[in-house]
Design a protein around this motif. Structure first.
Motif, PDB file in Angstrom:
ATOM      1  N   GLY A   5       0.817  -1.210   0.000  1.00 61.34           N
ATOM      2  CA  GLY A   5       0.000   0.000   0.000  1.00 61.34           C
ATOM      3  C   GLY A   5       0.843   1.249   0.000  1.00 61.34           C
ATOM      4  O   GLY A   5       2.059   1.208  -0.150  1.00 61.34           O
ATOM      5  N   ARG A   6       0.174   2.372   0.171  1.00 59.53           N
ATOM      6  CA  ARG A   6       0.879   3.643   0.234  1.00 59.53           C
ATOM      7  C   ARG A   6       1.570   3.770   1.583  1.00 59.53           C
ATOM      8  O   ARG A   6       1.150   3.169   2.568  1.00 59.53           O
ATOM      9  CB  ARG A   6      -0.115   4.797   0.029  1.00 59.53           C
ATOM     10  CG  ARG A   6      -0.709   4.823  -1.362  1.00 59.53           C
ATOM     11  CD  ARG A   6      -1.551   6.068  -1.561  1.00 59.53           C
ATOM     12  NE  ARG A   6      -2.780   6.024  -0.795  1.00 59.53           N
ATOM     13  CZ  ARG A   6      -3.895   5.445  -1.201  1.00 59.53           C
ATOM     14  NH1 ARG A   6      -3.940   4.828  -2.360  1.00 59.53           N
ATOM     15  NH2 ARG A   6      -4.979   5.469  -0.463  1.00 59.53           N
ATOM     16  N   LEU A  36       9.480  10.671 -10.234  1.00 50.47           N
ATOM     17  CA  LEU A  36       8.247  10.802  -9.465  1.00 50.47           C
ATOM     18  C   LEU A  36       8.318   9.988  -8.175  1.00 50.47           C
ATOM     19  O   LEU A  36       7.935  10.469  -7.107  1.00 50.47           O
ATOM     20  CB  LEU A  36       7.053  10.356 -10.310  1.00 50.47           C
ATOM     21  CG  LEU A  36       6.728  11.253 -11.513  1.00 50.47           C
ATOM     22  CD1 LEU A  36       5.733  10.569 -12.441  1.00 50.47           C
ATOM     23  CD2 LEU A  36       6.172  12.601 -11.049  1.00 50.47           C
ATOM     24  N   LYS A  37       8.814   8.771  -8.276  1.00 50.76           N
ATOM     25  CA  LYS A  37       8.918   7.919  -7.088  1.00 50.76           C
ATOM     26  C   LYS A  37       9.821   8.552  -6.039  1.00 50.76           C
ATOM     27  O   LYS A  37       9.527   8.515  -4.842  1.00 50.76           O
ATOM     28  CB  LYS A  37       9.447   6.541  -7.484  1.00 50.76           C
ATOM     29  CG  LYS A  37       8.425   5.679  -8.213  1.00 50.76           C
ATOM     30  CD  LYS A  37       9.066   4.544  -8.991  1.00 50.76           C
ATOM     31  CE  LYS A  37       9.956   3.672  -8.146  1.00 50.76           C
ATOM     32  NZ  LYS A  37      10.577   2.574  -8.933  1.00 50.76           N
ATOM     33  N   ALA A  38      10.914   9.169  -6.491  1.00 50.85           N
ATOM     34  CA  ALA A  38      11.860   9.780  -5.552  1.00 50.85           C
ATOM     35  C   ALA A  38      11.355  11.114  -5.018  1.00 50.85           C
ATOM     36  O   ALA A  38      11.667  11.503  -3.889  1.00 50.85           O
ATOM     37  CB  ALA A  38      13.211   9.979  -6.232  1.00 50.85           C
ATOM     38  N   SER A  46       6.564   2.019  -6.916  1.00 50.26           N
ATOM     39  CA  SER A  46       5.738   1.989  -8.130  1.00 50.26           C
ATOM     40  C   SER A  46       4.328   1.484  -7.843  1.00 50.26           C
ATOM     41  O   SER A  46       3.346   2.102  -8.289  1.00 50.26           O
ATOM     42  CB  SER A  46       6.398   1.119  -9.200  1.00 50.26           C
ATOM     43  OG  SER A  46       7.603   1.681  -9.639  1.00 50.26           O
ATOM     44  N   PRO A  47       4.163   0.371  -7.105  1.00 46.54           N
ATOM     45  CA  PRO A  47       2.800  -0.092  -6.814  1.00 46.54           C
ATOM     46  C   PRO A  47       1.979   0.953  -6.065  1.00 46.54           C
ATOM     47  O   PRO A  47       0.782   1.115  -6.322  1.00 46.54           O
ATOM     48  CB  PRO A  47       3.028  -1.346  -5.956  1.00 46.54           C
ATOM     49  CG  PRO A  47       4.371  -1.836  -6.353  1.00 46.54           C
ATOM     50  CD  PRO A  47       5.174  -0.595  -6.607  1.00 46.54           C
ATOM     51  N   SER A  55      -1.839   5.865 -13.094  1.00 48.50           N
ATOM     52  CA  SER A  55      -0.785   5.888 -14.105  1.00 48.50           C
ATOM     53  C   SER A  55      -0.032   7.205 -14.000  1.00 48.50           C
ATOM     54  O   SER A  55      -0.477   8.144 -13.328  1.00 48.50           O
ATOM     55  CB  SER A  55      -1.379   5.751 -15.514  1.00 48.50           C
ATOM     56  OG  SER A  55      -2.204   6.875 -15.804  1.00 48.50           O
ATOM     57  N   LYS A  56       1.083   7.278 -14.687  1.00 49.02           N
ATOM     58  CA  LYS A  56       1.819   8.543 -14.773  1.00 49.02           C
ATOM     59  C   LYS A  56       0.941   9.606 -15.427  1.00 49.02           C
ATOM     60  O   LYS A  56       0.915  10.765 -14.999  1.00 49.02           O
ATOM     61  CB  LYS A  56       3.108   8.340 -15.575  1.00 49.02           C
ATOM     62  CG  LYS A  56       3.910   9.618 -15.809  1.00 49.02           C
ATOM     63  CD  LYS A  56       5.110   9.363 -16.715  1.00 49.02           C
ATOM     64  CE  LYS A  56       5.808  10.657 -17.100  1.00 49.02           C
ATOM     65  NZ  LYS A  56       6.939  10.441 -18.038  1.00 49.02           N
ATOM     66  N   GLU A  57       0.207   9.213 -16.458  1.00 48.37           N
ATOM     67  CA  GLU A  57      -0.678  10.153 -17.148  1.00 48.37           C
ATOM     68  C   GLU A  57      -1.768  10.668 -16.212  1.00 48.37           C
ATOM     69  O   GLU A  57      -2.096  11.860 -16.208  1.00 48.37           O
ATOM     70  CB  GLU A  57      -1.312   9.485 -18.363  1.00 48.37           C
ATOM     71  CG  GLU A  57      -2.246  10.396 -19.149  1.00 48.37           C
ATOM     72  CD  GLU A  57      -2.836   9.719 -20.375  1.00 48.37           C
ATOM     73  OE1 GLU A  57      -3.741  10.304 -20.988  1.00 48.37           O
ATOM     74  OE2 GLU A  57      -2.395   8.600 -20.707  1.00 48.37           O
TER      75      GLU A  57
END
Length: 203
Positions: A5-6, A36-38, A46-47, A55-57
């Motif tokens: 999870g987050r 973005l992850k960093a 990523s999950p 999504s990135k979009e």
């Protein structure tokens, strides 16, 4: 098996703001998933990113919505009927100049800079909200110029379409100047000169 999870204490609003700054600074395609992850929440997997935004979009579109609801509001005076057309145009340009050169976020305009780093054809749909925002700003400038001619705020012989395009080109150009380090005073001086080129107020 439990799904990843987050992070505990994940702040979704803060994450969108952090992503907005990354996309604003680098553009959609130059902002990698690793960036973005960093850059979100001190690090996100990523999950977790996909669970939160799809999504990135999807994250990019939320970032654009946040920009338009905050920094992008500098252009809303174009639709303020209580202002004269000249006042509306000048206020929009001056507010944009101030926003683009202030501290606390990347310099320039996220919407205008998106025109210079447009998405490749395979990501054309990703760019639609940004393109729509640019088109709305251009239409707002044209409507103000036409209203100004009709109300006698601008000379009757003024070419509305060409004038609006010149103003819009100037608006886009301010982003490059701001990104290259132009100060607020320099940008506002350029706005003053641009307004002079429209001719003296007739009312």
């Amino acid at each position: 098996m439990a799904q990843m999870g987050r992070p505990r204490g994940f702040d979704r609003d803060a994450a969108v703001k952090q992503a907005m700054h990354l996309f604003w600074e680098r553009g959609y395609e130059s902002t990698s998933l690793n960036d973005l992850k960093a850059g979100i929440g001190g690090g996100i997997s990523s999950p977790s990113l996909y669970a939160a935004f799809g999504s990135k979009e999807g994250l990019f579109h939320e970032a654009v919505e946040l920009y338009l609801a905050t920094h992008g509001q500098v252009m809303e005076c174009l639709w303020d009927a209580s202002l004269s057309p000249r006042e509306a145009i000048e206020q929009s340009l001056r507010r944009s100049a101030r926003m683009q050169s202030e501290r606390g976020h990347p310099r320039g305009c996220m919407i205008a800079l998106g025109a210079m780093g447009a998405c490749s054809p395979e990501h054309a749909d990703t760019d639609k909200p940004v393109k729509a925002a640019r088109e709305r700003n251009e239409a707002g400038l044209l409507a103000c110029v036409r209203r100004g001619i009709a109300q006698g705020d601008f000379p009757a012989e003024l070419d509305a379409q060409a004038t609006a395009m010149a103003l819009y080109g100037f608006l886009l150009g301010m982003s490059t100047m701001a990104r290259d380090g132009a100060s607020r005073a320099m940008l506002e001086g350029a706005v003053s000169r641009m307004m002079d080129l429209l001719g003296p107020a007739l009312k």
